[in-house]
Design a protein around this motif. Structure first.
Motif, PDB file in Angstrom:
ATOM      1  N   ASN A 263       0.836  -1.205   0.000  1.00 19.56           N
ATOM      2  CA  ASN A 263       0.000   0.000   0.000  1.00 19.56           C
ATOM      3  C   ASN A 263       0.867   1.249   0.000  1.00 19.56           C
ATOM      4  O   ASN A 263       1.822   1.349   0.785  1.00 19.56           O
ATOM      5  CB  ASN A 263      -0.896   0.046   1.239  1.00 19.56           C
ATOM      6  N   LEU A 264       0.527   2.212  -0.840  1.00 23.56           N
ATOM      7  CA  LEU A 264       1.270   3.483  -0.871  1.00 23.56           C
ATOM      8  C   LEU A 264       0.958   4.300   0.385  1.00 23.56           C
ATOM      9  O   LEU A 264      -0.206   4.557   0.693  1.00 23.56           O
ATOM     10  CB  LEU A 264       0.897   4.276  -2.132  1.00 23.56           C
ATOM     11  N   ALA A 265       2.020   4.693   1.105  1.00 22.96           N
ATOM     12  CA  ALA A 265       1.848   5.515   2.312  1.00 22.96           C
ATOM     13  C   ALA A 265       2.079   6.989   2.024  1.00 22.96           C
ATOM     14  O   ALA A 265       1.380   7.855   2.560  1.00 22.96           O
ATOM     15  CB  ALA A 265       2.817   5.058   3.398  1.00 22.96           C
ATOM     16  N   GLN A 266       3.078   7.280   1.205  1.00 24.75           N
ATOM     17  CA  GLN A 266       3.433   8.684   0.946  1.00 24.75           C
ATOM     18  C   GLN A 266       4.427   8.748  -0.188  1.00 24.75           C
ATOM     19  O   GLN A 266       5.043   7.747  -0.541  1.00 24.75           O
ATOM     20  CB  GLN A 266       4.048   9.313   2.206  1.00 24.75           C
ATOM     21  N   PHE A 267       4.594   9.946  -0.765  1.00 26.25           N
ATOM     22  CA  PHE A 267       5.738  10.181  -1.635  1.00 26.25           C
ATOM     23  C   PHE A 267       6.444  11.467  -1.236  1.00 26.25           C
ATOM     24  O   PHE A 267       5.850  12.350  -0.612  1.00 26.25           O
ATOM     25  CB  PHE A 267       5.353  10.156  -3.124  1.00 26.25           C
TER      26      PHE A 267
ATOM     27  N   PHE B  12       8.252   6.838  -3.853  1.00 23.08           N
ATOM     28  CA  PHE B  12       6.927   6.392  -3.438  1.00 23.08           C
ATOM     29  C   PHE B  12       7.113   5.263  -2.432  1.00 23.08           C
ATOM     30  O   PHE B  12       7.576   4.175  -2.788  1.00 23.08           O
ATOM     31  CB  PHE B  12       6.124   5.902  -4.645  1.00 23.08           C
ATOM     32  N   VAL B  13       6.762   5.527  -1.179  1.00 20.52           N
ATOM     33  CA  VAL B  13       7.010   4.586  -0.089  1.00 20.52           C
ATOM     34  C   VAL B  13       5.759   3.741   0.154  1.00 20.52           C
ATOM     35  O   VAL B  13       4.692   4.284   0.470  1.00 20.52           O
ATOM     36  CB  VAL B  13       7.392   5.331   1.210  1.00 20.52           C
TER      37      VAL B  13
ATOM     38  N   ALA C 266       8.421  -1.368   0.099  1.00 27.18           N
ATOM     39  CA  ALA C 266       8.780  -1.297  -1.320  1.00 27.18           C
ATOM     40  C   ALA C 266       8.788   0.180  -1.690  1.00 27.18           C
ATOM     41  O   ALA C 266       7.758   0.853  -1.557  1.00 27.18           O
ATOM     42  CB  ALA C 266       7.780  -2.064  -2.188  1.00 27.18           C
ATOM     43  N   VAL C 267       9.927   0.686  -2.086  1.00 24.96           N
ATOM     44  CA  VAL C 267      10.017   2.083  -2.516  1.00 24.96           C
ATOM     45  C   VAL C 267      10.301   2.117  -4.015  1.00 24.96           C
ATOM     46  O   VAL C 267      11.186   1.402  -4.499  1.00 24.96           O
ATOM     47  CB  VAL C 267      11.110   2.865  -1.749  1.00 24.96           C
TER      48      VAL C 267
END
Ligand code: SG4
Ligand code: ZN
Length: 262
Positions: A89-93, A120-121, A141-142
């Motif tokens: 799941n994308l948390a932040q960029f 993209f973290v 996963a970045v």
């Protein structure tokens, strides 16, 4: 939960002497030597879900270290691409830059630095949240993308850069106008061309929990547009610029760098 304590970027890129930042052997970023990368045709395509949905993105914020956008919810997801244990799941960029057009990115390719790198973290969905995943092997996963200087403005970035300008001081936040910067990136970069290696967070505590993906195609940005990002301050009083927020490249040691062309 995972807390970032105060840290500084010295003239060498990092002065972090604590814990795994100093002793780790799978640190990030690295210099990517393309001719030494192992071609891996088994990684496959990424499945990117909801990245283009502006409603999923929360406010943009200057946190004193970078410009960051946190997600409004956990429904922007990443899977495939040879990642272990997806979906994520994308948390932040957020971004990394330097003081001139010749520095800025964290990863380098064949020794060459780009002026800007976006991260993209994502956290492994099965682990529930970013903090837990940041303490679990292979938990994050970045995705990293490079920008390159182009003679004219990339108009697709302008709405986002207007928002960046409005959060010049630390702790300022603003709402994003839609669509976010994401469309400019994913419409212009072939996500089938990427490099994969195991590494860590590029800030303290440098946790070695990241499955890194770095895309080789770059996003155009003008020198004038880059200058807007550099007008970001590390204090709420707006006196000292963030200046540079990239870590120097770290030793590869025994790690393998894979490259996917599919
Ligand atoms: C930046 O400092 C972000 O603001 C941090 O995000 C992030 O930490 C850190 O970079 C390291 O991430 O992709 N460069 S990196 O390895 O995502 C985390 C925060 O939310 C845990 C503090
Ligand atoms: Zn980063």
């Amino acid at each position: 939960h995972f807390i970032i304590t105060g840290y500084n970027y010295d003239s060498n890129g990092d002065d972090w002497t604590d814990g795994v930042c100093a002793t780790g052997t799978s640190q990030s970023p690295i210099n990517i030597v393309l001719s030494s990368a192992t071609v891996d045709t088994s990684l496959g395509e990424f499945t990117l879900t909801n990245y283009d949905d502006a409603s999923k993105y929360g406010n943009i914020k200057n946190n004193g270290h970078t410009i960051q956008v946190d997600m409004a919810d956990d429904t922007v997801t990443l899977n495939g691409g040879g990642l272990d244990g997806g979906p994520f799941n994308l948390a932040q960029f957020h971004f990394h830059w330097g003081t001139s057009d010749s520095t800025g990115s964290e990863h380098t390719v064949d020794g060459k630095q780009s002026p800007l790198e976006i991260h993209f973290v994502h956290y492994k969905a099965s682990l529930g949240d970013l903090g837990t995943a940041a303490g679990t092997a292979e938990g994050l996963a970045v995705l990293g993308f490079f920008f390159e200087v182009y003679p004219s403005d990339n108009a697709n970035l302008d709405p986002f850069l207007d928002a960046v300008t409005s959060v010049a001081n630390k702790d300022q936040t603003a709402t994003l106008s839609s669509p976010p910067v994401i469309n400019a990136i994913f419409q212009n970069v072939n996500t089938s061309l990427f490099v994969r290696y195991s590494g860590g967070l590029t800030t303290p505590g440098c946790n070695e929990v990241v499955q890194w993906t770095v895309f080789t195609e770059k996003i155009a940005i003008s020198s004038a547009q880059l200058a807007k990002i550099r007008l970001s301050y590390q204090e709420s009083s707006g006196t000292t610029l963030i200046g540079k927020n990239y870590r120097s490249t770290q030793d590869l040691n025994s790690r393998t760098v894979k490259i996917s062309y599919d």
